[in-house]
Motif scaffolding. Structure first.
Motif, short mmCIF file in Angstrom:
data_model
loop_
_atom_site.label_atom_id
_atom_site.label_comp_id
_atom_site.label_asym_id
_atom_site.label_seq_id
_atom_site.Cartn_x
_atom_site.Cartn_y
_atom_site.Cartn_z
N ASP A 189 44.39 47.97 49.27
CA ASP A 189 44.58 49.12 50.17
C ASP A 189 45.39 50.22 49.49
N GLY A 190 45.14 50.44 48.20
CA GLY A 190 45.79 51.53 47.48
C GLY A 190 47.20 51.24 47.01
N ARG A 191 47.70 50.02 47.22
CA ARG A 191 49.07 49.68 46.84
C ARG A 191 49.08 48.44 45.96
N VAL A 192 49.89 48.44 44.91
CA VAL A 192 49.99 47.30 44.02
C VAL A 192 51.02 46.32 44.56
N ARG A 193 50.63 45.05 44.69
CA ARG A 193 51.52 44.01 45.18
C ARG A 193 51.45 42.81 44.23
N THR A 194 52.34 41.85 44.45
CA THR A 194 52.38 40.64 43.65
C THR A 194 51.98 39.45 44.50
N TYR A 195 51.10 38.61 43.96
CA TYR A 195 50.61 37.43 44.67
C TYR A 195 50.83 36.19 43.81
N ARG A 196 51.29 35.11 44.43
CA ARG A 196 51.44 33.85 43.73
C ARG A 196 50.06 33.19 43.66
N VAL A 197 49.58 32.94 42.46
CA VAL A 197 48.20 32.49 42.29
C VAL A 197 47.95 31.15 42.97
N ALA A 198 48.96 30.27 43.00
CA ALA A 198 48.78 28.96 43.63
C ALA A 198 48.51 29.07 45.12
N ARG A 199 48.82 30.21 45.73
CA ARG A 199 48.59 30.38 47.16
C ARG A 199 47.22 31.00 47.46
N ILE A 200 46.46 31.28 46.43
CA ILE A 200 45.11 31.80 46.63
C ILE A 200 44.18 30.63 46.91
N GLY A 201 43.48 30.70 48.05
CA GLY A 201 42.54 29.65 48.40
C GLY A 201 41.17 29.96 47.85
N SER A 202 40.26 30.39 48.72
CA SER A 202 38.93 30.74 48.27
C SER A 202 38.94 32.09 47.56
N LEU A 203 38.04 32.25 46.60
CA LEU A 203 37.91 33.51 45.87
C LEU A 203 36.44 33.77 45.62
N THR A 204 35.98 34.95 46.00
CA THR A 204 34.60 35.36 45.71
C THR A 204 34.62 36.74 45.09
N VAL A 205 33.73 36.94 44.13
CA VAL A 205 33.61 38.24 43.47
C VAL A 205 32.86 39.19 44.40
N ALA A 206 33.41 40.37 44.59
CA ALA A 206 32.82 41.32 45.53
C ALA A 206 31.58 41.99 44.98
N GLY A 207 31.28 41.79 43.69
CA GLY A 207 30.07 42.34 43.12
C GLY A 207 30.21 43.74 42.58
N GLU A 208 31.43 44.20 42.36
CA GLU A 208 31.64 45.54 41.83
C GLU A 208 32.87 45.55 40.94
N THR A 209 32.89 46.47 40.01
CA THR A 209 34.04 46.63 39.14
C THR A 209 34.94 47.73 39.70
#
Length: 322
Positions: A189-209
């Protein structure tokens, strides 16, 4: 895959001089039968591979044969960025690729520099996780790393610190390994944040760069975020007196923030060796537990409310052992 393996076998013989079929098979994680076929193919291609027969027989290149075929693949170039962090490379799915990249670099070095590099690698070791904690094994790490490398927008499910879940569309900008924990800097949403990778569950590529912010610098961002995190973690201060043993415990219990407080606010020891320090502390209840860890090596002076809570806690603890 076979062409890459043939190159690896050629470079292994070039850099190590002499290897058995079993050693080559173990290095490349293939069968000995596969190695025999590969070496036969190298010989048919004009590479002078000599086989010394017998119980202790081995393979080597004849007459100091050398090849300059040392071009790095795209994946190997990525792995070289983690050449000092083999465990991290393995977690990112680049362990075997890193080994191949190192082999190509060694093959390109003159003999004297190659020997020197091997000598130095046996004298220095980087062990990045902190003490008393296990290394996290994030399930989505390899996928996150690939998205970072290729600038791919992703959709993730994320578990916040309080256990609640949220869906996010992220532009992954960079990965940071801090004391055995992986963090992702990503734009949402236009803002840079930090995420702990171990807390990421499912991940799908949105199909765009995506295009990263023109002024984004991962190192600068992480330093600023870390400083802000430390301020939020330790919003208050307590004036305390510490024994010599207590001062030694500060870096263990409070990390870099405590060590900095010792340097910047620590007073001279009195005749008994105790000195005053303005320590950073957490808020309310956590601050109490944080200071009680020091046991008899710390005395709280200020603020009065925190001192009173420590006294009450010590009285209750004493009553438990009456």
């Amino acid at each position: 895959m076979r062409a890459s393996r043939l190159i690896s076998e050629l470079l292994l013989l070039q850099t190590r001089g002499q290897m058995t079929a079993r050693q080559l098979a173990d290095e490349l994680e293939v069968s000995v039968r596969t190695v025999y076929r590969d070496l036969d193919a190298l010989g048919q291609a004009g590479v002078p591979v000599y086989a010394e027969r017998g119980r202790h027989g081995a393979y080597q290149l004849v007459g100091g044969y050398r090849t300059r075929l040392t071009g790095l693949t795209d994946a190997e170039a990525r792995a070289l960025a983690l050449s000092g962090l083999p465990d991290a490379a393995a977690e990112l799915g680049l362990g075997t690729v890193l080994a191949a990249a190192r082999l190509k670099l060694h093959a390109a070095l003159p003999d004297d520099l190659r020997c020197r590099a091997a000598e130095l690698s046996g004298r220095f070791l980087l062990d990045e996780p902190g003490w008393l904690r296990e290394r996290e094994q994030p399930a989505a790490l390899a996928e996150v790393a690939d998205a970072v490398w290729q600038r791919l927008r992703v959709r993730v499910s994320y578990r916040r610190w309080d256990g609640s879940g949220v869906e996010r569309v992220l532009d992954p900008l960079g990965l940071v390994l801090k004391a055995g924990v992986w963090y992702l800097a990503a734009r949402a949403d236009g803002r840079v944040r930090t995420y702990r990778v171990a807390r990421i569950g499912s991940l799908t590529v949105a199909g765009e760069t995506f295009d990263p912010p023109a002024d984004f610098d991962l190192g600068a961002y992480w330093r600023a975020w870390s400083a802000d995190f430390e301020r939020r973690l330790y919003p208050s201060h307590a004036l305390v007196e510490l024994s010599p043993a207590g001062r030694d415990l500060v870096p263990w219990y409070l990390g870099s923030a405590g060590a900095r407080a010792l340097r910047e606010t620590g007073g001279d020891p009195d005749e008994h060796g105790w000195s005053r320090v303005l320590l950073p502390v957490e808020a309310e209840g956590p601050a109490l537990g944080q200071l009680l860890r020091f046991g008899p090596e710390l005395r709280v002076l200020d603020p009065p409310g925190l001192r009173r809570r420590v006294e009450e806690a010590l009285v209750r603890m004493s009553e438990l052992y009456d």
